[in-house]
Design a protein around this motif. Structure first.
Motif, PDB file in Angstrom:
ATOM      1  N   GLY A   1       3.641   1.478 -14.959  1.00  0.00           N
ATOM      2  CA  GLY A   1       2.498   0.639 -14.622  1.00  0.00           C
ATOM      3  C   GLY A   1       1.852   1.119 -13.331  1.00  0.00           C
ATOM      4  N   ILE A   2       0.998   0.264 -12.776  1.00  0.00           N
ATOM      5  CA  ILE A   2       0.213   0.666 -11.611  1.00  0.00           C
ATOM      6  C   ILE A   2       0.749  -0.093 -10.406  1.00  0.00           C
ATOM      7  CG2 ILE A   2      -2.129   0.974 -10.752  1.00  0.00           C
ATOM      8  CD1 ILE A   2      -3.169   0.440 -13.530  1.00  0.00           C
ATOM      9  N   ASP A   3       1.645   0.517  -9.681  1.00  0.00           N
ATOM     10  CA  ASP A   3       2.273  -0.182  -8.573  1.00  0.00           C
ATOM     11  C   ASP A   3       2.807   0.828  -7.559  1.00  0.00           C
ATOM     12  OD1 ASP A   3       3.435  -2.049  -6.926  1.00  0.00           O
ATOM     13  OD2 ASP A   3       5.203  -2.348  -8.181  1.00  0.00           O
ATOM     14  N   GLY A   4       2.325   0.722  -6.325  1.00  0.00           N
ATOM     15  CA  GLY A   4       2.734   1.683  -5.296  1.00  0.00           C
ATOM     16  C   GLY A   4       3.860   1.195  -4.399  1.00  0.00           C
ATOM     17  N   HIS A   5       4.370  -0.014  -4.626  1.00  0.00           N
ATOM     18  CA  HIS A   5       5.436  -0.564  -3.770  1.00  0.00           C
ATOM     19  C   HIS A   5       6.748   0.170  -4.027  1.00  0.00           C
ATOM     20  CE1 HIS A   5       2.644  -4.063  -4.220  1.00  0.00           C
ATOM     21  NE2 HIS A   5       2.912  -4.233  -2.945  1.00  0.00           N
ATOM     22  N   ASP A   6       6.987   1.249  -3.277  1.00  0.00           N
ATOM     23  CA  ASP A   6       8.167   2.057  -3.620  1.00  0.00           C
ATOM     24  C   ASP A   6       9.284   2.006  -2.583  1.00  0.00           C
ATOM     25  OD1 ASP A   6       6.987   3.549  -1.653  1.00  0.00           O
ATOM     26  OD2 ASP A   6       6.807   5.397  -2.810  1.00  0.00           O
ATOM     27  N   ARG A   7       9.186   1.086  -1.620  1.00  0.00           N
ATOM     28  CA  ARG A   7      10.236   0.995  -0.613  1.00  0.00           C
ATOM     29  C   ARG A   7      11.602   0.754  -1.240  1.00  0.00           C
ATOM     30  NH1 ARG A   7      10.209  -2.518   4.938  1.00  0.00           N
ATOM     31  NH2 ARG A   7      12.323  -2.059   5.569  1.00  0.00           N
TER      32      ARG A   7
ATOM     33  N   LEU B   1      13.010   3.669  -3.497  1.00  0.00           N
ATOM     34  CA  LEU B   1      13.449   4.831  -2.718  1.00  0.00           C
ATOM     35  C   LEU B   1      14.801   4.565  -2.055  1.00  0.00           C
ATOM     36  CD1 LEU B   1      10.089   6.009  -1.054  1.00  0.00           C
ATOM     37  CD2 LEU B   1      11.274   7.045  -2.987  1.00  0.00           C
TER      38      LEU B   1
ATOM     39  N   GLY C   1       8.613   9.633  -9.557  1.00  0.00           N
ATOM     40  CA  GLY C   1       7.424   9.360  -8.752  1.00  0.00           C
ATOM     41  C   GLY C   1       6.620   8.212  -9.327  1.00  0.00           C
ATOM     42  N   LEU C   2       5.472   7.971  -8.697  1.00  0.00           N
ATOM     43  CA  LEU C   2       4.702   6.782  -9.062  1.00  0.00           C
ATOM     44  C   LEU C   2       3.840   6.981 -10.303  1.00  0.00           C
ATOM     45  CD1 LEU C   2       3.648   5.742  -5.477  1.00  0.00           C
ATOM     46  CD2 LEU C   2       5.284   4.580  -6.959  1.00  0.00           C
ATOM     47  N   LEU C   3       3.460   5.847 -10.860  1.00  0.00           N
ATOM     48  CA  LEU C   3       2.459   5.744 -11.917  1.00  0.00           C
ATOM     49  C   LEU C   3       2.796   6.372 -13.274  1.00  0.00           C
ATOM     50  CD1 LEU C   3      -0.766   6.471  -9.791  1.00  0.00           C
ATOM     51  CD2 LEU C   3       0.363   4.294 -10.152  1.00  0.00           C
TER      52      LEU C   3
ATOM     53  N   LEU D   1       6.754  -4.665  -8.436  1.00  0.00           N
ATOM     54  CA  LEU D   1       6.504  -5.759  -7.495  1.00  0.00           C
ATOM     55  C   LEU D   1       5.053  -6.194  -7.588  1.00  0.00           C
ATOM     56  CD1 LEU D   1       8.774  -3.723  -6.050  1.00  0.00           C
ATOM     57  CD2 LEU D   1       8.709  -5.585  -4.406  1.00  0.00           C
ATOM     58  N   ASN D   2       4.448  -5.972  -8.734  1.00  0.00           N
ATOM     59  CA  ASN D   2       3.032  -6.308  -8.856  1.00  0.00           C
ATOM     60  C   ASN D   2       2.779  -7.431  -9.851  1.00  0.00           C
ATOM     61  OD1 ASN D   2       3.493  -5.085 -11.276  1.00  0.00           O
ATOM     62  ND2 ASN D   2       1.842  -3.590 -11.115  1.00  0.00           N
ATOM     63  N   GLY D   3       3.864  -8.052 -10.315  1.00  0.00           N
ATOM     64  CA  GLY D   3       3.696  -9.201 -11.201  1.00  0.00           C
ATOM     65  C   GLY D   3       3.444  -8.850 -12.659  1.00  0.00           C
TER      66      GLY D   3
ATOM     67  N   GLU E   1      -1.846  -6.391 -15.717  1.00  0.00           N
ATOM     68  CA  GLU E   1      -1.966  -6.272 -14.262  1.00  0.00           C
ATOM     69  C   GLU E   1      -3.235  -6.938 -13.721  1.00  0.00           C
ATOM     70  OE1 GLU E   1      -0.295  -3.158 -12.474  1.00  0.00           O
ATOM     71  OE2 GLU E   1       0.608  -2.231 -14.224  1.00  0.00           O
TER      72      GLU E   1
ATOM     73  N   CYS F   1      -2.259  -8.943  -8.376  1.00  0.00           N
ATOM     74  CA  CYS F   1      -2.014  -8.701  -6.940  1.00  0.00           C
ATOM     75  C   CYS F   1      -3.266  -8.915  -6.120  1.00  0.00           C
ATOM     76  CB  CYS F   1      -1.536  -7.278  -6.715  1.00  0.00           C
ATOM     77  SG  CYS F   1       0.195  -7.089  -7.047  1.00  0.00           S
TER      78      CYS F   1
ATOM     79  N   GLU G   1       2.307  13.392  -5.794  1.00  0.00           N
ATOM     80  CA  GLU G   1       2.958  13.220  -4.493  1.00  0.00           C
ATOM     81  C   GLU G   1       4.130  14.195  -4.319  1.00  0.00           C
ATOM     82  OE1 GLU G   1       5.179   9.418  -4.470  1.00  0.00           O
ATOM     83  OE2 GLU G   1       4.911   9.441  -6.625  1.00  0.00           O
TER      84      GLU G   1
END
Lengths: 142, 573
Positions: free
Chosen positions: A15-21, A24, A41-43, A66-68, B148, B152, B569
């Motif tokens: 999905g579309i979510d950059g919350h990667d803390r 990682l 990696g993301l996305l 974490l984007n619901g 989505e 957010c 990235e």
């Protein structure tokens, strides 16, 4: 049973979510715990996640959002697995998942569904258990 | 250029090391005379105090811990160089900070209602959050956006959505902050277009777009194209807005996300300012005078839970910015030297467990921001570890600020903690550590290179991991999480975004596409593509034309995808 071959786990944020803390931190923690960790990696799309899981022959796929959007996107991953007849990969989830959604995700075969503040040890224990089930299934199937 | 920078940072760092080193004889004497004997008899002896930045503090500070030129040179008076005590002479006596609650969810109609609700309850500036598809330049009808929409933040697929968000709100009376980065130019163009429809001159539009793309690669990870492409589009916006929009802050250089991604306070400070310096260099390279554009750069910091560390960080930030802008970039006007910033309390410190405790955390963090001299503040709502905030929770968060502002007397005096031995020492140490990073980043090859090779990302991930391990080991405490834990907690009621939002957005997008002049759209997009291909053509007017023709966010973003390609990235784990 994991001595010869460590647990192989794919960590993914479909999905579309950059919350990667969180993911990682978990990637490092799982590696420190002796697992073989793949993080793409993301996305990635749900399709990419499922394809990678199959190609890499992982024991577990760990999904984080974490984007619901977990009820839509986690479900897509579970549905694709089913569609492709994948039974020997466990799916676990985590992120900001309201309690009310947890039983629904469990029904789809996605377990864990840990929220913020969960001790890493608890997550590793759960993954180890799920992986053990999978290994057993594989052993009897083969 | 790089060589010059290298020697500048090195000489600054050396001077600061010299300034901050050395023993304090008063402390040493006291330690031998009173503290050590005390510790020999106490069971609590040896407790180490280390903050997120790895700075270890002593038991007490005296005048011997700060240089003699502290008052006259390192602090200066409020509104005077180097602005450690505050950017304005009277600070909150003249004008309170702007209470700016970040909001946006569901459909444009939902967000329009929430904005009006906040205005009614005394909010003084608008701040819009967008949903993930919008942030990544996808329309609501893209299959990737399924599930989505509005989750957010608010969904914006075309100008029509922005018209609804600001319906009935007088854009000449409010300032609007939009948290948008990769598609910042498109959203700015939409805002201009909405203003035009309301007959508000473009020069009167006031607000901020985040548009800090460097920190996206470092921390928030919401990009569309490779860094150089985004930087070029931001440069175009800088030039356009410098010429046409005097009240528009076109980059909000953000440490907030760097911190939330797991950095320490000093990493937040250093990486954010390093990003800022890069934008200054970019503006100068585009032929702008630093005094013409640097007053439009503003900052956005996190206020986390280690009270004094946060205040020291904000004070150090002001001093560093003013000093470097003056010495390294040749800024001459006072306005150019002022580091003005927005603050948001820390989302990471909010716990899912015992959520009402979050009100207290937010209060302490909000207080630190005020004592640190912030220009505007967002206080988080107690339910945000669970979901987007409910209306009641947002109201308590806003009331928290109002209590600090109206009841406590804290805003009456500028920088009331100035002169505290501990705080001044800590401010100096944070400053030194920041310069250590500036030098390090330069060694890696500059900020852009540091981003591309993942140096900053790795630094943050390492800090974040260390912190997590300390939590697991009980060396750091989160109440309700690893200490004072309660079993069988009751869930709180949270905001849920209904599936209806998605349907409504899809319907509207369909309608927009049905109603518009397709030929006009295609022409505008084709011209935009031509402009993007020419490095020295300013894309901003082309984007505005496309937006006004109701080309969608994704259609416009796709032109860039075609011209610039995607970004992958660097691997950091």
């Amino acid at each position: 049973m994991f001595k010869d071959k460590p647990i192989k786990i794919l960590l993914a944020k479909p999905g579309i979510d950059g919350h990667d803390r969180g993911i990682l931190v978990l990637a490092k923690a799982f590696r420190d715990a002796g697992m073989e960790v793949i993080y793409v990696g993301l996305l990635p799309t749900p399709e990419e996640v499922v394809d990678t899981a199959i190609n890499e022959d992982v024991d577990v796929v760990a999904l984080s959002l974490l984007n619901g959007a977990h009820m839509t996107v986690f479900k897509k991953v579970a549905d694709l697995m089913k569609e492709k007849g994948v039974k020997d990969i466990a799916v676990v989830g985590g992120g900001t998942i309201p309690d009310a959604d947890k039983p629904k995700l469990e029904k789809l075969g996605i377990s864990g569904n840990y929220g913020p503040g969960t001790p890493i040890a608890e997550i590793i224990k759960h993954i180890t258990e799920r992986a053990a089930e999978i290994r057993k299934l594989k052993a009897t199937g083969e | 250029m790089v060589k010059d920078s290298q020697s500048y940072w090195s000489s600054k760092l050396m001077a600061l090391r010299e300034q901050n080193s050395g023993n304090n004889p008063d402390y040493e004497t006291w330690k031998g005379r009173t503290l050590d004997p005390w510790n020999r008899n106490a069971s609590s002896a040896g407790m180490e105090s280390v903050n997120s930045s790895g700075i270890i503090s002593k038991e007490v500070y005296t005048s011997g811990d700060i240089p003699q030129n502290t008052e006259k040179e390192l602090l200066g008076m409020p509104g005077e160089f180097p602005f450690t005590r505050g950017v304005y002479p009277d600070m909150y006596r003249g004008r309170r900070w702007t209470m700016r609650m970040f909001s946006g969810f569901g459909t444009p109609e939902d967000t329009n209602r929430r904005l009006k609700y906040l205005i009614k309850h005394g909010e003084s500036g608008l701040s819009i959050a967008f949903d993930m598809p919008t942030l990544y330049g996808f329309d609501c009808d893209n299959t990737r956006a399924d599930g989505e929409i509005g989750k957010c933040g608010v969904n914006v697929s075309s100008l029509k959505d922005m018209e609804v968000i600001f319906k009935g709100i007088d854009l000449s009376q409010v300032s609007t902050s939009m948290t948008i980065n990769a598609p910042a130019a498109i959203l700015t163009a939409m805002y201009i277009a909405v203003g035009k429809k309301k007959n508000i001159p473009i020069a009167d539009l006031a607000g901020t777009v985040q548009a800090d793309i460097l920190k996206e690669y470092i921390a928030q990870k919401e990009w569309i194209y490779p860094p150089e492409a985004h930087l070029r589009l931001i440069r175009d916006m800088m030039v356009y807005c410098t010429e046409n929009m005097p009240k528009w802050n076109y980059i909000s250089i953000s440490g907030y996300h760097i911190r939330e991604a797991g950095s320490s306070a000093v990493q937040e400070l250093a990486f954010t300012l390093a990003d800022g310096f890069h934008y200054v260099e970019m503006g100068q390279e585009a032929g702008l005078d630093v005094d013409d554009f640097s007053p439009r750069l503003s900052f956005f910091f996190n206020s986390s839970i280690n009270f004094f560390e946060e205040i020291a960080k904000m004070r150090a930030a002001r001093r560093i910015w003013a000093t470097v802008l003056k010495e390294k970039y040749g800024a001459r006007k006072t306005r150019s030297l002022l580091l003005r910033f927005h603050t948001q309390t820390s989302g990471y410190t909010l716990t899912w467990q015992q959520p009402l405790n979050n009100i207290i955390r937010t209060t302490i963090e909000g207080l630190a921001a005020v004592l640190g001299g912030t220009q505007s503040l967002h206080t988080n709502s107690y339910d945000e570890a669970w979901a987007l905030p409910s209306e009641d929770a947002v109201k308590i968060a806003l009331r928290t600020q109002q209590i600090i502002a109206e009841e406590t007397g804290i805003p009456d005096v500028v920088d009331p903690l100035g002169g505290s031995y501990y705080l001044e020492w800590l401010t100096n140490r944070m400053e030194e550590e920041a310069y250590r990073y500036f030098e390090e980043i330069e060694k890696v090859g500059g900020i852009l290179e540091a981003v591309k090779v993942g140096y900053l990302q790795k630094e943050i991930a390492a800090t974040s991991y260390r912190r997590q391990i300390r939590l697991e080991e009980g060396k750091e405490i989160m109440v309700g999480v690893n200490k004072h834990v309660e079993e069988g907690e009751q869930p709180i009621s949270i905001l849920r975004i209904s599936k209806k939002a998605q349907k409504q957005q899809l319907d509207r997008l369909k309608e927009v596409k049905g109603d518009r002049d397709e030929k006009k759209v295609l022409e505008a997009l084709k011209d935009l593509e031509g402009a993007m291909m020419k490095e020295n053509e300013n894309t901003m007017p082309y984007i505005l034309r496309a937006v006004e023709a109701y080309a969608t966010l994704e259609e416009i973003s796709n032109i860039g995808r075609k011209v610039f390609g995607p970004w992958k990235e660097p691997v950091i784990v």
